[in-house]
Design an enzyme around this catalytic site. Structure first.
Site, PDB file in Angstrom:
ATOM      1  N   TRP A 132       7.384   5.691   1.368  1.00 12.54           N
ATOM      2  CA  TRP A 132       8.680   5.305   2.370  1.00 12.54           C
ATOM      3  C   TRP A 132       8.210   4.421   3.552  1.00 12.54           C
ATOM      4  O   TRP A 132       9.079   3.612   4.022  1.00 12.54           O
ATOM      5  CB  TRP A 132       9.171   6.604   2.980  1.00 12.54           C
ATOM      6  CG  TRP A 132       7.965   7.491   3.741  1.00 12.54           C
ATOM      7  CD1 TRP A 132       7.171   8.538   3.126  1.00 12.54           C
ATOM      8  CD2 TRP A 132       7.403   7.214   4.865  1.00 12.54           C
ATOM      9  NE1 TRP A 132       6.372   9.052   3.779  1.00 12.54           N
ATOM     10  CE2 TRP A 132       6.138   8.283   4.890  1.00 12.54           C
ATOM     11  CE3 TRP A 132       7.351   6.440   5.861  1.00 12.54           C
ATOM     12  CZ2 TRP A 132       5.461   8.422   5.911  1.00 12.54           C
ATOM     13  CZ3 TRP A 132       6.369   6.508   6.875  1.00 12.54           C
ATOM     14  CH2 TRP A 132       5.494   7.606   7.067  1.00 12.54           C
ATOM     15  N   ASN A 133       6.839   4.120   3.516  1.00 14.51           N
ATOM     16  CA  ASN A 133       6.598   3.550   4.802  1.00 14.51           C
ATOM     17  C   ASN A 133       6.490   2.210   5.040  1.00 14.51           C
ATOM     18  O   ASN A 133       6.935   1.395   6.024  1.00 14.51           O
ATOM     19  CB  ASN A 133       5.061   3.912   5.220  1.00 14.51           C
ATOM     20  CG  ASN A 133       3.887   3.603   4.410  1.00 14.51           C
ATOM     21  OD1 ASN A 133       4.221   3.629   3.165  1.00 14.51           O
ATOM     22  ND2 ASN A 133       2.750   3.269   4.620  1.00 14.51           N
ATOM     23  N   LYS A 156      10.277   4.679  -9.188  1.00 14.44           N
ATOM     24  CA  LYS A 156      10.677   5.875  -8.674  1.00 14.44           C
ATOM     25  C   LYS A 156      10.175   5.630  -7.049  1.00 14.44           C
ATOM     26  O   LYS A 156       8.997   5.760  -6.751  1.00 14.44           O
ATOM     27  CB  LYS A 156      10.000   7.338  -9.059  1.00 14.44           C
ATOM     28  CG  LYS A 156      10.295   8.621  -8.321  1.00 14.44           C
ATOM     29  CD  LYS A 156       9.537   9.714  -8.492  1.00 14.44           C
ATOM     30  CE  LYS A 156       9.592  11.129  -7.687  1.00 14.44           C
ATOM     31  NZ  LYS A 156       9.934  10.827  -6.202  1.00 14.44           N
ATOM     32  N   HIS A 157      11.378   5.655  -6.195  1.00 13.16           N
ATOM     33  CA  HIS A 157      10.929   5.278  -4.816  1.00 13.16           C
ATOM     34  C   HIS A 157      10.954   6.919  -4.165  1.00 13.16           C
ATOM     35  O   HIS A 157      11.424   7.812  -4.581  1.00 13.16           O
ATOM     36  CB  HIS A 157      12.052   4.366  -4.093  1.00 13.16           C
ATOM     37  CG  HIS A 157      11.637   3.524  -3.005  1.00 13.16           C
ATOM     38  ND1 HIS A 157      10.810   3.873  -2.179  1.00 13.16           N
ATOM     39  CD2 HIS A 157      11.796   2.343  -2.983  1.00 13.16           C
ATOM     40  CE1 HIS A 157      10.315   2.754  -1.378  1.00 13.16           C
ATOM     41  NE2 HIS A 157      11.122   1.803  -2.047  1.00 13.16           N
ATOM     42  N   GLY A 208       0.540   6.379  -2.041  1.00 16.78           N
ATOM     43  CA  GLY A 208       1.183   7.495  -1.212  1.00 16.78           C
ATOM     44  C   GLY A 208      -0.139   8.201  -1.112  1.00 16.78           C
ATOM     45  O   GLY A 208      -1.156   7.718  -0.636  1.00 16.78           O
ATOM     46  N   SER A 209      -0.060   9.428  -1.041  1.00 20.26           N
ATOM     47  CA  SER A 209      -1.064  10.372  -0.309  1.00 20.26           C
ATOM     48  C   SER A 209      -2.125  10.757  -1.466  1.00 20.26           C
ATOM     49  O   SER A 209      -1.972  10.613  -2.656  1.00 20.26           O
ATOM     50  CB  SER A 209      -0.364  11.782   0.085  1.00 20.26           C
ATOM     51  OG  SER A 209       0.145  12.511  -1.025  1.00 20.26           O
ATOM     52  N   GLU A 230      -3.178   3.545  -4.799  1.00 18.06           N
ATOM     53  CA  GLU A 230      -3.459   3.341  -3.412  1.00 18.06           C
ATOM     54  C   GLU A 230      -3.085   4.274  -2.431  1.00 18.06           C
ATOM     55  O   GLU A 230      -1.883   4.575  -2.331  1.00 18.06           O
ATOM     56  CB  GLU A 230      -2.701   1.824  -3.066  1.00 18.06           C
ATOM     57  CG  GLU A 230      -3.316   1.140  -1.889  1.00 18.06           C
ATOM     58  CD  GLU A 230      -2.570   1.675  -0.558  1.00 18.06           C
ATOM     59  OE1 GLU A 230      -3.597   2.320   0.073  1.00 18.06           O
ATOM     60  OE2 GLU A 230      -1.624   1.370  -0.199  1.00 18.06           O
ATOM     61  N   LEU A 231      -4.038   4.912  -1.905  1.00 19.21           N
ATOM     62  CA  LEU A 231      -3.830   6.169  -1.459  1.00 19.21           C
ATOM     63  C   LEU A 231      -4.098   6.181   0.138  1.00 19.21           C
ATOM     64  O   LEU A 231      -3.864   5.127   0.626  1.00 19.21           O
ATOM     65  CB  LEU A 231      -4.708   7.196  -1.988  1.00 19.21           C
ATOM     66  CG  LEU A 231      -4.595   7.250  -3.441  1.00 19.21           C
ATOM     67  CD1 LEU A 231      -5.490   8.407  -4.160  1.00 19.21           C
ATOM     68  CD2 LEU A 231      -2.983   7.666  -3.963  1.00 19.21           C
ATOM     69  N   CYS A 264      -1.434   2.944   5.909  1.00 18.75           N
ATOM     70  CA  CYS A 264      -2.711   3.440   5.339  1.00 18.75           C
ATOM     71  C   CYS A 264      -3.810   2.817   5.751  1.00 18.75           C
ATOM     72  O   CYS A 264      -5.052   3.118   5.915  1.00 18.75           O
ATOM     73  CB  CYS A 264      -2.486   3.259   3.714  1.00 18.75           C
ATOM     74  SG  CYS A 264      -2.132   1.726   3.064  1.00 18.75           S
ATOM     75  N   GLU A 361      -6.506  11.845   8.006  1.00 23.63           N
ATOM     76  CA  GLU A 361      -5.673  10.753   8.460  1.00 23.63           C
ATOM     77  C   GLU A 361      -4.726  11.025   9.314  1.00 23.63           C
ATOM     78  O   GLU A 361      -3.990  11.816   9.355  1.00 23.63           O
ATOM     79  CB  GLU A 361      -5.108  10.001   7.099  1.00 23.63           C
ATOM     80  CG  GLU A 361      -4.248   8.756   7.399  1.00 23.63           C
ATOM     81  CD  GLU A 361      -3.849   8.176   6.213  1.00 23.63           C
ATOM     82  OE1 GLU A 361      -3.432   7.059   6.317  1.00 23.63           O
ATOM     83  OE2 GLU A 361      -3.614   8.900   5.103  1.00 23.63           O
TER      84      GLU A 361
END
Length: 458
Positions: A132-133, A156-157, A208-209, A230-231, A264, A361
């Site tokens: 979402w960011n 998938k958003h 995401g996470s 990409e976390l 991130c 984080e």
């Protein structure tokens, strides 16, 4: 209640809800994506590039509308939203302009004689799971290169971004992308796992996470599917020396507070040599404290709300944990007395390894400042993290900064500049920050078949 809904983080109110996809709809989307791949892969590179250029134009034309959508969905100030959209259009233009060259055959010179080349070919339908960011940018850096290659996309958003997800889908349709080459799916996590397992899907990209990345990678590994992850990140900003301390402070604030600190690759850990520490803390704290969160539609707002009530609660718990264990709260650390997920800009010092703020984080408007004796201690502290996304090294001696950059366990380093992103520069990390690269010439290579074609000497 649907998983997909617009909950305005400035008010906490649910504004719209959207139905989650049924299992039958997911299966239909898989079939359509697979069928579309058979056609899209056969189009010429120039045809694909033409579509991507039109996509870029539409993002530019609809910037006001698109920025307003994400201001309501996740709280991004409109001025920052327009900046995100400008970056998105540059990504589509980059791959439209450079894609044919990046996908050109690479000739080889075989020692055994004859001729050989490597041809980059598409591989099939891909699943993208996006956060979402940065609702438009994250999708663009996955979709643009892969559509240029000839792959098709199932997307998938994030559940809190249904309106921007639909706006993206509409842009592709209006740009002339063939039907079903890009399909938006309001899927559940369980349905996403089924999509990854489906033999028609050849790979998955996740931003995401750590938790999300681990879950997806586990399913993908079980079914031998390629992944790009990409976390998270806890990027260091290392200040070694400065002819202009004010410029360094300004860069540090910019690197920390973009997107209300919800990036991130934001500069989350300020690592400052001893002789500059006190003055840096004073100036940095003053600059952070002067920023006031507010309505993302108001130009006077220093930054927007956090994306959700849960995000605000998590950040404040991390700050409270640090303070309860002896950290010094220099500024901020509180909610605003108003509706919405508004948290003050926060600065912590004297943080130690037993505190959550040391290893976790901080995904919001909060920074930690550390004091170190020299460059060697700065590198050791910077590398004492499970993350390895990016970092900044600041010094008037660029050769010294380069030497320090070489020692950082990260995928990216920016020297004398706040971290950012550009269409032609690769983005990605090491360690628990993920695997693979997006953007630039490397981003188009992740989901291609590099086929060797050898012909013996006549």
């Amino acid at each position: 209640m649907s998983d997909y809904q617009v909950t305005n983080p400035s008010t906490g109110e649910v504004e719209k809800e959207f139905p989650t996809a049924t299992d039958a709809e997911v299966q239909d989307a898989l079939a359509r994506s697979h069928a579309a791949y058979g056609e899209w892969r056969t189009t010429s590179k120039d045809e694909r590039a033409q579509v991507l250029r039109r996509v870029a134009d539409l993002y530019d034309e609809r910037a006001d509308e698109l920025a307003a959508i994400i201001a309501r969905e996740m709280g991004k100030p409109v001025r920052e939203g327009k900046g995100e959209i400008k970056l998105v259009s540059s990504i589509f233009r980059y791959y439209a302009d450079q894609g044919p060259t990046l996908l050109a055959d690479a000739p080889l010179d075989p020692a055994m004689g004859g001729s050989a080349l490597v041809r980059k070919e598409s591989v099939g339908p891909l699943l993208g799971i996006m956060p979402w960011n940065f609702p438009y940018y994250q999708v663009a850096r996955f979709a643009a290169p892969n559509l240029m290659v000839g792959n098709t996309i199932l997307l998938k958003h994030a559940p809190q971004c249904p309106e921007s997800a639909l706006a993206i889908d509409q842009i592709f349709a209006d740009a002339g992308l063939p039907a079903d080459a890009y399909i938006n799916l309001f899927a559940t996590n369980d349905q996403s796992a089924d999509i990854i397992a489906d033999p028609r899907v050849v790979g998955v990209s996740v931003t995401g996470s750590e938790r999300a990345g681990s879950a997806v990678a586990e399913v993908a590994g079980r079914h031998l599917k390629k992944v790009v992850l990409e976390l998270g990140g806890s990027d260091p900003f290392i200040l070694l020396d400065a002819d202009d301390l004010g410029a360094a402070v300004k860069s540090a604030v910019r690197g920390r507070m973009g997107n209300a600190g919800q990036a991130c690759n934001g500069a989350k850990r300020m690592i400052v040599v001893d002789d500059l520490y006190d003055e840096f803390v004073e100036q940095f704290t003053a600059a952070m404290g002067a920023l006031t969160p507010g309505d993302p539609f108001e130009s006077s707002s220093g930054f927007g709300p956090l994306s959700s009530e849960a995000a605000a609660t998590t950040l404040l718990e991390q700050v409270e944990d640090a303070v309860s264990k002896g950290a010094t709260l220099r500024t901020g650390g509180k909610r605003l007395d108003r509706p919405g997920a508004f948290v003050e800009a926060t600065v912590l010092t004297d943080v130690t390894p037993d505190m959550r703020a040391y290893g976790e984080e901080l995904f919001g408007p909060a920074a930690v400042v550390y004091r170190v004796e020299d460059a060697a201690e700065a590198v050791a502290l910077a590398n004492d993290s499970s993350f390895g996304l990016g970092g900044v090294v600041w010094s008037s001696d660029t050769e010294k900064a380069q030497r320090v950059a070489d020692q950082l366990d990260t995928g990216m380093v920016w020297i004398n500049s706040a971290q950012g992103s550009a269409a032609d520069l690769p983005f990605g990390g090491t360690k628990r920050s993920g695997v693979g690269r997006e953007l630039g010439p490397y981003g188009i290579d992740e989901f291609v078949n590099k086929k060797l074609i050898y012909t013996p000497a006549g």
